[in-house]
Design an enzyme around this catalytic site. Structure first.
Site, PDB file in Angstrom:
ATOM      1  N   GLU A 167      -6.501   3.689  -3.153  1.00 47.60           N
ATOM      2  CA  GLU A 167      -6.288   2.988  -1.874  1.00 47.60           C
ATOM      3  C   GLU A 167      -7.613   2.721  -1.163  1.00 47.60           C
ATOM      4  OE1 GLU A 167      -1.699   4.195  -0.826  1.00 47.60           O
ATOM      5  OE2 GLU A 167      -3.264   5.355   0.172  1.00 47.60           O
ATOM      6  N   GLU A 265       2.311   2.349  -6.037  1.00 52.52           N
ATOM      7  CA  GLU A 265       2.998   3.464  -5.381  1.00 52.52           C
ATOM      8  C   GLU A 265       4.169   2.917  -4.585  1.00 52.52           C
ATOM      9  OE1 GLU A 265       0.710   6.026  -2.895  1.00 52.52           O
ATOM     10  OE2 GLU A 265      -0.997   6.129  -4.281  1.00 52.52           O
TER      11      GLU A 265
END
Length: 364
Positions: A167, A265
């Site tokens: 991320e 995710e």
């Protein structure tokens, strides 16, 4: 008609008949990247080695006792995603544990997907702390150390997929690798990518962005780097509740930057109840996509079915998805305040029985 003309006519008729026959019996393969797509049906179970130390008992959907990996395999999961920290305080998610776990997964027939955090703890858009062992390095030595570490990971663990950072919306290896120090950020990414390519040319490289907003701007900045897959996190309570926006974003990113793409995710609750005293991340109705996807076993399954449809069927270069935290039952007992904040989003109910959502992981 001359004999030579008859021969030509016969040859022409034979060619025509063969061509028609081939067109009926041997349909041509579709054009474009669709022909090479491999479905990624993944679950992130990074805490599994830690959780198994408490010896929990898992059950499949027929209420038969089985180990968790066998249940996932039999459900159609083909890839396991695992986080890797550099020097974690308790050793969990560190190099030794992840290397051993990767070998176990390969022996079980899973592909592995490593998400390298380049930190001693969680790395995400709000925190990208440089590992303690590298904090006093100048930039050239940080670059060298990061590159050598990445090469060692790939050489010793042979992942099928690897993320250079987790991320990384705002960069990684702060402060030197902040996206605000763009040239350094980009050079660190490039060093990691080159290390992977040199160590194992078969490993697919992913750059991972959390959410939808700002994704196009981010990938535009890194578009000339040599990576294979765009990865997006998508949780409705953080990233918006319009699945149509997710789909459109995935299509645009894939087309604009000529890349395969996955939902790296995602997760959804099967209940808003809890099974220990650790505060759960999702616990209220306003975090749900209501009324389409309630916090129920069916709601969880239908949400993942929608994610699968978008990420595999509707987006031409979509490769699939990874479900995050599928193993995170309340493994420390019902009164633990430091265990799972995710047990109502796991792939197992509060009795550790496999939920029906696992039916969506089979490729069709």
């Amino acid at each position: 008609m001359k004999a030579s003309a008859k021969k030509l006519l016969s040859a022409g008729l034979l060619f025509f008949m063969l061509a028609v026959g081939c067109s009926k019996d041997e349909p041509s393969e579709p054009d474009g990247p669709e022909t090479n797509k491999t479905f990624i049906s993944s679950v992130d179970i990074s805490r599994y080695p830690e959780i198994m130390l408490s010896n929990p008992v898992f059950y499949d959907q027929n209420n038969q006792v089985k180990d968790l990996l066998s249940i996932l395999k039999e459900s159609g999961v083909n890839t396991i995603r695992v986080k890797l920290w550099v020097d974690p305080a308790d050793g969990h998610a560190g190099f030794a544990e992840v290397k051993q776990f990767s070998q176990t997964l390969h022996n079980k027939g899973f592909k592995t997907w490593l998400t390298v955090h380049y930190s001693d703890t969680w790395a995400d858009p709000g925190s990208q702390e440089t590992p303690a062992r590298w904090q006093n390095l100048d930039y050239p030595n940080l670059l060298d150390s990061m590159s050598a570490y990445t090469a060692k990971v790939v050489e010793e663990m042979s992942p099928d997929y690897i993320q250079i950072g987790n991320e990384i919306n705002a960069g990684f290896l702060f402060p030197m690798g902040s996206i605000n120090n763009f040239n350094q950020f980009k050079a660190l990414l490039e060093a990691g990518i080159q290390a992977v390519r040199k160590a194992n040319s078969d490993t697919k490289i992913m750059l991972h962005f959390a959410g939808i907003n700002g994704a196009s701007l981010f990938y535009n900045k890194v578009k000339d780097l040599d990576f294979d897959i765009i990865g997006l996190s998508y949780y409705p309570w953080w990233h918006g509740k319009e699945l149509s926006v997710l789909e459109q974003t995935m299509k645009q990113l894939s087309e604009n930057y000529d890349k395969d793409i996955v939902v790296a995710e995602t997760a959804y609750p099967f209940t808003l109840d809890w099974n220990d005293w650790t505060n759960n991340i999702v616990g209220t109705e306003d975090q749900l996509i209501s009324p389409d996807y309630p916090a129920s076993e069916t709601g969880q399954q239908e949400f993942i079915r929608a994610i699968k449809t978008i990420s595999w069927e509707n987006v031409e270069r979509g490769l699939g998805f990874s479900y995050w935290g599928g193993e995170q039952i309340a493994w420390k007992g019902p009164e633990a305040t430091d265990a799972s904040a995710w047990e109502n989003l796991a792939l197992f109910d509060f009795n550790n029985k496999a939920l029906q959502v696992l039916n969506e992981f089979e490729s069709e």
